[in-house]
Design a protein around this motif. Structure first.
Motif, PDB file in Angstrom:
ATOM      1  N   MET A  75       0.813  -1.214   0.000  1.00 25.86           N
ATOM      2  CA  MET A  75       0.000   0.000   0.000  1.00 25.86           C
ATOM      3  C   MET A  75       0.848   1.267   0.000  1.00 25.86           C
ATOM      4  O   MET A  75       0.444   2.289  -0.552  1.00 25.86           O
ATOM      5  CB  MET A  75      -0.967  -0.018   1.183  1.00 25.86           C
ATOM      6  N   ILE A  86      -3.211   6.234   2.728  1.00 23.35           N
ATOM      7  CA  ILE A  86      -3.636   4.877   3.077  1.00 23.35           C
ATOM      8  C   ILE A  86      -3.991   4.851   4.556  1.00 23.35           C
ATOM      9  O   ILE A  86      -3.208   5.300   5.391  1.00 23.35           O
ATOM     10  CB  ILE A  86      -2.514   3.852   2.805  1.00 23.35           C
ATOM     11  N   PHE A  88      -5.431   2.140   7.545  1.00 25.40           N
ATOM     12  CA  PHE A  88      -5.781   0.786   7.953  1.00 25.40           C
ATOM     13  C   PHE A  88      -6.727   0.872   9.144  1.00 25.40           C
ATOM     14  O   PHE A  88      -6.371   1.423  10.183  1.00 25.40           O
ATOM     15  CB  PHE A  88      -4.537  -0.011   8.354  1.00 25.40           C
ATOM     16  N   ILE A 112      -7.533  -1.605  -6.537  1.00 21.59           N
ATOM     17  CA  ILE A 112      -8.263  -1.967  -5.315  1.00 21.59           C
ATOM     18  C   ILE A 112      -9.157  -3.170  -5.569  1.00 21.59           C
ATOM     19  O   ILE A 112      -9.230  -4.086  -4.745  1.00 21.59           O
ATOM     20  CB  ILE A 112      -9.079  -0.759  -4.803  1.00 21.59           C
ATOM     21  N   ASN A 116      -9.130  -6.652  -3.588  1.00 15.91           N
ATOM     22  CA  ASN A 116     -10.330  -7.157  -2.914  1.00 15.91           C
ATOM     23  C   ASN A 116     -10.707  -8.567  -3.367  1.00 15.91           C
ATOM     24  O   ASN A 116     -11.279  -9.334  -2.584  1.00 15.91           O
ATOM     25  CB  ASN A 116     -11.512  -6.213  -3.142  1.00 15.91           C
ATOM     26  N   ALA A 123     -10.835  -3.151   0.655  1.00 17.35           N
ATOM     27  CA  ALA A 123     -10.278  -1.824   0.447  1.00 17.35           C
ATOM     28  C   ALA A 123     -11.280  -0.986  -0.333  1.00 17.35           C
ATOM     29  O   ALA A 123     -11.994  -1.499  -1.192  1.00 17.35           O
ATOM     30  CB  ALA A 123      -8.964  -1.917  -0.314  1.00 17.35           C
ATOM     31  N   SER A 124     -11.348   0.298  -0.008  1.00 14.91           N
ATOM     32  CA  SER A 124     -12.262   1.187  -0.715  1.00 14.91           C
ATOM     33  C   SER A 124     -11.673   2.589  -0.791  1.00 14.91           C
ATOM     34  O   SER A 124     -10.878   2.985   0.060  1.00 14.91           O
ATOM     35  CB  SER A 124     -13.627   1.222  -0.023  1.00 14.91           C
ATOM     36  N   ILE A 132      -7.378   5.521   0.550  1.00 18.78           N
ATOM     37  CA  ILE A 132      -7.763   4.112   0.487  1.00 18.78           C
ATOM     38  C   ILE A 132      -7.917   3.635   1.918  1.00 18.78           C
ATOM     39  O   ILE A 132      -6.995   3.725   2.716  1.00 18.78           O
ATOM     40  CB  ILE A 132      -6.702   3.260  -0.238  1.00 18.78           C
ATOM     41  N   ILE A 134      -8.613   0.472   4.373  1.00 20.65           N
ATOM     42  CA  ILE A 134      -8.440  -0.985   4.345  1.00 20.65           C
ATOM     43  C   ILE A 134      -8.871  -1.564   5.666  1.00 20.65           C
ATOM     44  O   ILE A 134      -8.474  -1.093   6.741  1.00 20.65           O
ATOM     45  CB  ILE A 134      -6.981  -1.359   4.069  1.00 20.65           C
TER      46      ILE A 134
END
Length: 139
Positions: A75, A86, A88, A112, A116, A123-124, A132, A134
């Motif tokens: 990432m 990014i 998480f 992504i 996925n 992830a979106s 992103i 996650i």
């Protein structure tokens, strides 16, 4: 050979073919790399290791390519390439390992979607497509 040098990351030299002599900054330690070897250039003793050369040179073919790589490292590369932040949600997911590839010509959403499909994380793109997010796929 490939030379990887990004701010706040360890520098790497990876040899594809031929022979390269690598010497530390103080010229007190050196070694010869053989094809398929990588050396991290830090402040400590130089030592080489066998690596998958494709992982270090895939960019020359327009690809992201990772073998059994920690998700946080994947990432970091994707975030840098697409200029995205990014985040998480689940910190343990940062340490999951993946073998992953994607074209550098793909959109962030396509990369992504490929991630996925592995089913381990979700992830979106959020925050007006600037971040992103996650999380583990069970959330």
């Amino acid at each position: 050979f490939n030379f990887r040098n990004y701010p706040n990351e360890v520098r790497h030299i990876t040899l594809v073919s031929g022979c390269v002599k690598v010497t530390d900054a103080k010229a007190s330690n050196s070694l010869f790399l053989k094809p398929g070897e990588d050396v991290e250039l830090g402040d400590v003793h130089l030592s080489s290791k066998q690596v998958s050369v494709e992982e270090y040179t895939a960019w020359t073919k327009g690809l992201f390519y990772f073998e059994k790589t920690e998700l946080s490292a994947i990432m970091k590369v994707l975030g840098r390439w697409y200029n995205l932040t990014i985040k998480f949600v689940d910190k343990p997911s940062m340490h999951y390992h993946f073998s992953f590839w994607s074209s550098r010509a793909d959109s962030p959403q396509e990369a992504i979607d490929r991630l996925n499909r592995m089913g381990k994380v979700k992830a979106s793109l959020n925050d007006n497509n600037q971040t992103i997010i996650i999380q583990t796929s069970s959330n």
